[in-house]
Design an enzyme around this catalytic site. Structure first.
Site, PDB file in Angstrom:
ATOM      1  N   SER A 148     -28.756  86.970  -6.427  1.00  0.00           N
ATOM      2  CA  SER A 148     -28.413  88.328  -6.010  1.00  0.00           C
ATOM      3  C   SER A 148     -28.417  88.346  -4.494  1.00  0.00           C
ATOM      4  CB  SER A 148     -29.461  89.313  -6.547  1.00  0.00           C
ATOM      5  OG  SER A 148     -29.340  90.580  -5.935  1.00  0.00           O
ATOM      6  N   TYR A 161     -38.263  92.137  -7.558  1.00  0.00           N
ATOM      7  CA  TYR A 161     -36.939  91.553  -7.763  1.00  0.00           C
ATOM      8  C   TYR A 161     -36.522  90.722  -6.549  1.00  0.00           C
ATOM      9  CZ  TYR A 161     -31.922  91.433  -8.941  1.00  0.00           C
ATOM     10  OH  TYR A 161     -30.636  91.042  -9.231  1.00  0.00           O
TER      11      TYR A 161
END
Length: 266
Positions: A148, A161
């Site tokens: 990501s 995350y």
């Protein structure tokens, strides 16, 4: 999109039931690959397999449901079944992940541990299980981790995350060096906010909690993208397909952002 032919290649994709994972599966199946659809829930995997088998006119997919990347026994069982169906895995796509949000002070140890377990340790466990297959491949094996832009920069309210995805980038780079002479390349693809069911659900939650319109809620996610749009799952999938092709044999240890220019250095 690459025109490479993946006939006879066995691709295992975790988190394959929807979103980016499903888009990757479609690309590989249409390019001739044998695709193991790995995930926890049977229904979306079965629907996707039926779609791709019909579209390709062959048995393109094997369903590995109950494939929990945090459970070593489930990984072992799913991998064995997939190998019985299609032989040794040549290309591994680590896509499974989750991204709950909370302010750091309200991030519980349980949430932190779960995100690290799925998004980082899951990549470690699946890769370690599949690695013997990749080493015995024909010198053209691939590990592609779906990370990501949160692995390249920071975002508020998703500290777990961000930490996990930064870890995936570090693992990618370390493995790329370790396996460089083994006929295996290791790369990461780093999407920005992508038009997936997760984002659509988040938009709906923002609308419900704040009374904002869909357009206003969407603006929250596209504001950091210079192109002012969500990334399409197919754009991520096409990047993965290229990285898996022979044309990308010298691309190794890279973290490629698919984010409209949101992150300019990896």
């Amino acid at each position: 999109m690459t025109t490479a032919n993946f006939t006879g290649r066995h691709v295992l994709i975790t988190g394959a039931g929807s979103g980016i994972g499903a888009a990757i599966a479609r690309d590989f199946a249409h390019a001739g690959a044998n695709v193991t659809l790995a995930g926890r829930r049977h229904e979306p995997l079965a629907a996707l397999a039926a779609e791709l088998d019909q579209a390709t006119g062959r048995k393109a997919c094997f369903i590995a449901s109950g494939f929990d990347v945090t459970n070593q026994a489930a990984i072992t069982q799913g991998l064995l079944a997939s190998k019985n169906a299609f032989g040794a895995v040549n290309i591994l796509i680590n896509n499974a992940g989750e991204a709950p949000s909370a302010p750091f002070e309200k991030t519980s140890l349980e949430m932190w541990s779960q995100v690290i377990a799925v998004d980082l340790t899951g990549v470690f466990q699946v890769t370690q299980a599949v690695l013997p297959d990749l080493k015995s491949s024909d010198g053209n094996a691939r590990i592609i981790n779906i990370a990501s832009t949160a692995g390249l920069t920071g975002y508020a309210y998703v500290s777990a995350y961000c930490a996990a995805k930064h870890g995936v980038i570090g693992l990618t780079r370390a493995l790329a060096l370790e396996l460089a002479t083994k006929g295996i390349t290791v790369n990461a693809v780093c999407p920005g906010f992508t038009d997936t069911p997760i984002i659509r659900e988040a938009i709906a939650q923002i609308m419900q909690k704040t009374g904002r319109s869909e357009e206003e809620a969407l603006a929250h996610f596209v504001q950091s993208n210079p192109q002012k749009r969500l990334i399409r799952p197919e754009e991520v999938a096409h990047t993965v397909l290229w990285l898996a092709s022979p044309d990308a044999a010298s691309i190794n240890g890279q973290a490629i952002a698919v984010a409209g220019g949101e992150v300019l250095a990896g």
